[in-house]
Design a protein around this motif. Structure first.
Motif, PDB file in Angstrom:
ATOM      1  N   HIS A   1       1.082  -1.502  -0.218  1.00 11.82           N
ATOM      2  CA  HIS A   1       0.440  -0.171   0.087  1.00 11.82           C
ATOM      3  C   HIS A   1       0.860   1.341  -0.274  1.00 11.82           C
ATOM      4  O   HIS A   1       0.538   2.254  -0.709  1.00 11.82           O
TER       5      HIS A   1
ATOM      6  N   HIS B   1      -9.825  -0.350  -0.456  1.00 15.46           N
ATOM      7  CA  HIS B   1      -9.689  -1.600   0.320  1.00 15.46           C
ATOM      8  C   HIS B   1     -10.620  -3.241   1.080  1.00 15.46           C
ATOM      9  O   HIS B   1     -11.100  -3.171   0.844  1.00 15.46           O
ATOM     10  N   GLU B   2      -9.120  -4.089   1.254  1.00 16.19           N
ATOM     11  CA  GLU B   2      -9.746  -5.023   1.254  1.00 16.19           C
ATOM     12  C   GLU B   2     -11.331  -5.907   1.868  1.00 16.19           C
ATOM     13  O   GLU B   2     -11.998  -6.239   2.653  1.00 16.19           O
ATOM     14  N   LYS B   3     -10.860  -4.985   3.348  1.00 15.79           N
ATOM     15  CA  LYS B   3     -12.009  -4.981   3.987  1.00 15.79           C
ATOM     16  C   LYS B   3     -13.246  -4.720   3.866  1.00 15.79           C
ATOM     17  O   LYS B   3     -14.452  -4.607   4.184  1.00 15.79           O
TER      18      LYS B   3
ATOM     19  N   SER C   1     -13.613   2.718  -0.615  1.00 16.65           N
ATOM     20  CA  SER C   1     -12.793   3.410  -0.849  1.00 16.65           C
ATOM     21  C   SER C   1     -12.604   4.404  -0.149  1.00 16.65           C
ATOM     22  O   SER C   1     -13.497   4.947   0.342  1.00 16.65           O
TER      23      SER C   1
END
Length: 732
Positions: free
Chosen positions: A649, A721-723, A729
């Motif tokens: 990131h 974001h993966e979460k 985003s």
């Protein structure tokens, strides 16, 4: 593979290039934000189909002019094509009223076509009737408007394509010119393909001619054998020895037959033949000796005296001759006669007698007469050996051609060429250099079995054997290279003694040069070697050009022509491999998707040429700022996509923000002032826990982040974001 199959393979390759262009045109028709009309795209599609199966040059030219006129919505069209190696162009095909001018010739700068040729840029004349530059010598010039565009191949203008209108009314000059320029690229490739096909047909005809020569040579050998057989029948009247001699065609068999027949027919007890090899006489065959000298130094013995004096010798009493060499006891007399090959003494026939038998002038006369027939047999054997060697060389040459033309990878082709060249002329060393037109010098690409690896060495034209062959455009043979005053100083330590270098030429075009060498001064390169290697160089040049053409086609297939980076199709293939590598090694992988902000406004206000320059400038910035190992491509329209291996990131954020700031400070100069551009970026990271199913999902995440960046005001970076499983985003 037969010649017909090879030509068919070349034809299929050419058609594949055209089908690829057709596919790209079809993609262009469905691409977003395209400005060409559906009718234009359909016309291009039909044009590609129309010329795909045309490989005859005249048919291709006819199709190009007909479709160009149709695309331009007129009936008047023409095409000039440059004559090879001249500064004039011929009007090769024309339609409408321009047909009256077919066959006309122009020079650079003459008329609209001559000016397009000279400038390499398209040109439009709205009122051709009143234009001061029109060519009044042409039969028909009464046109209201005329448009001409260049046909280019490898950056050089090879012809001019033009259309004309009866009046300028209703003509969208800019659109027609843009359309014709795009069409000219396809037309130039079609012309190149047709000319390559014509050249292939010419080469096939040449191969057929050579095969005919080979058949004639074989027939000649057959005829020669027939003559020899007839002569044998005639010589049989002169005795069994002569008849036996006439039936033999190789030197070893001739010498064996002569020696054994003389012994059995005439009853001579000791018979032998020696040939001179440099400073020694070497035994070829013998009868009657339980011991004999295999080698005799030149200058020693009666045989040496006969060879050096080139006269027959009779020694009635060998005990009285100080030169006599007694190989065995009891020898009483000796007769020795020289043997010749094309008039040059090459050895001697020798007979000896024992037990008090004295040889006389009759024996000398008989051996002298037999020697004449032996000489004829030697000449015949030499001719047969020469023809047979020539036949073997041609067979080897044709076999080698299959090896080097069957591969299209340039490095492999060059290696094969050098290896086959060394085998063909029986050389110990070999090297090949290609011509660099930009530097006007030779770059050595390969050297084999030399004292030093010369790959990467540059040779000026005229420097060393290869440089001289390239400069003079003809073969160069060097005896004792180490003492040659024109040798290259870069090869001072090279132990190569004798060198044969030949240029690689494609017509008048210099492709490079290659050389064969040997460290042994006794290895002399003959005229036969020069002829054979020159023939091989012609085929090697074709193989090199084919490999280069293949590499160029491969590059075009994976590269966007405007931005000079990968196209979307190749990117997706490479991206899947990179994604699997990241998953296997559990290394982070960053996907960046960028879209230029308000790019349509730049095209609308400043025109597509400025828009194209802007895209090229953006591509240059991306290539300069990203790493060499990063994967970069044009994703569509004004979108650019990049894949950054082993980037997390933080690393992706730094790289993208740097790109955003540099783009915001970069401008393109126009007549209306400097034009700047900004870009919005979407970033997605493949990292722990590495649970994404494929790279397409990673790209989708980057696309969602890009959409949020656009919605948030543009000229910004958003990271997915993966979460956030609903596609949200946040800003960097």
């Amino acid at each position: 593979m037969s010649d017909a199959e090879a030509l068919q393979s070349e034809n299929e390759a050419l058609k594949a290039r055209i089908r690829e262009l057709e596919r790209r045109l079809t993609e262009a028709r469905t691409a977003p934000n395209r400005r060409a009309s559906e009718d234009d795209a359909t016309a291009f599609h039909q044009t590609a189909l129309a010329i795909m199966n045309r490989l005859d040059l005249n048919n291709v030219l006819e199709a190009i002019v007909a479709h160009a006129a149709h695309l331009a919505n007129t009936t008047h069209g023409y095409l000039y094509l440059r004559r090879s190696d001249t500064d004039v162009m011929d009007m090769r095909f024309c339609t409408g009223r321009i047909a009256l001018n077919r066959g006309s010739v122009i020079e650079p700068g003459e008329g609209i076509s001559g000016r397009v040729w000279q400038s390499g840029e398209p040109m439009m004349v709205e009122n051709y009737r009143m234009w001061e530059g029109r060519l009044d010598r042409l039969e028909e010039t009464d046109f209201g408007a005329m448009i001409a565009v260049p046909l280019k191949s490898n950056g050089a203008v090879i012809g001019v394509l033009g259309v004309a209108y009866d009046t300028p009314d209703g003509v969208d000059f800019h659109s027609i010119t843009t359309l014709l320029m795009r069409f000219a690229d396809l037309a130039a490739i079609a012309i190149d393909n047709a000319q390559l096909y014509t050249k292939a047909q010419t080469e096939l005809a040449e191969r057929v001619r050579r095969e005919a020569e080979l058949r004639d040579t074989t027939q000649h050998l057959h005829d020669l054998y027939t003559v020899v057989h007839q002569q044998a029948q005639e010589l049989r009247l002169l005795g069994e020895v002569r008849a036996t001699l006439a039936r033999e065609i190789s030197l070893p068999s001739i010498f064996r037959a002569v020696v054994e027949s003389i012994a059995s027919t005439f009853g001579y007890t000791q018979v032998c033949i020696y040939l001179r090899e440099h400073d020694e006489l070497v035994l070829q065959h013998q009868v009657g000796y339980h011991f004999i000298y295999e080698r005799i130094p030149v200058g020693v013995g009666i045989i040496s005296r006969t060879i050096l004096s080139e006269r027959p010798t009779l020694v009635a009493d060998v005990s009285a001759d100080p030169d006599f060499l007694g190989a065995i006891d009891g020898v009483a007399s000796e007769v020795c006669v020289p043997l010749r090959d094309r008039g040059k003494v090459i050895g001697a026939l020798n007979i000896e007698s024992q037990h008090g038998v004295v040889l006389t002038d009759d024996d000398l006369r008989l051996m002298t007469e037999l020697a004449e027939h032996i000489n004829v047999a030697i000449d015949r054997a030499g001719l047969y050996e020469q023809l047979w060697r020539h036949l073997q060389q041609l067979d080897a040459l044709y076999g080698i051609m299959g090896d080097i033309t069957g591969n299209l990878h340039l490095d492999t082709v060059l290696t094969t060429i050098v290896e086959r060249m060394m085998a063909l002329v029986r050389a110990k060393h070999g090297a090949l250099a290609l011509y660099n037109a930009q530097n006007n010098d030779l770059l050595v690409h390969l050297s084999i079995n030399m004292d030093y690896d010369y790959a990467g060495v540059r040779l000026a034209l005229g420097e060393g054997a290869m440089g001289k062959a390239a400069l003079k455009r003809h073969p160069v043979v060097v005896y004792d290279y180490r003492s040659w005053h024109e040798r290259s100083l870069q090869c001072e330590a090279e132990s190569t003694a004798n060198v044969l270098a030949v240029p690689l030429l494609a017509g008048a075009e210099l492709i490079g040069a290659m050389s064969a060498g040997d460290s042994d001064l006794k290895r002399i390169f003959t005229e036969d070697d020069v002829r054979l290697l020159s023939m091989f160089a012609q085929q090697a040049t074709i193989a090199i050009k084919n490999a280069r053409l293949f590499a160029e086609v491969q590059h075009l297939a994976i590269t966007d022509p405007l931005m000079g980076i990968y196209n979307r199709r190749y990117f997706l293939v490479a991206a899947r491999r990179e994604f699997e590598r990241a998953r296997r090694h559990r290394h982070p992988l960053a996907a960046i998707l960028a879209d230029l902000d308000d790019f349509k406004r730049i095209n609308d206000v400043y025109g597509h040429p400025i828009g194209d320059r802007m895209l090229q400038m953006v591509s240059t910035v991306f290539r300069r700022e990203l790493r060499s190992g990063d994967l970069l491509a044009r994703y569509g329209g004004e979108e650019i996509i990049a894949l950054l291996p082993e980037t997390n990131h933080e690393g992706a954020a730094r790289s993208v923000e740097r790109l955003r700031l540099i783009l915001a400070q970069t401008v393109v100069a126009t007549n209306q002032g400097d034009v700047g551009v900004t870009a919005s970026f979407g970033v997605a990271i493949f990292a722990e826990p590495f649970d994404l199913p494929n790279v397409e999902q990673l790209i989708t995440q980057a696309d969602q982040a890009l959409l949020r960046a656009k919605q948030a005001g543009k000229n910004r970076v958003e990271v997915w974001h993966e979460k956030d499983h609903v596609g949200q985003s946040r800003s960097v």
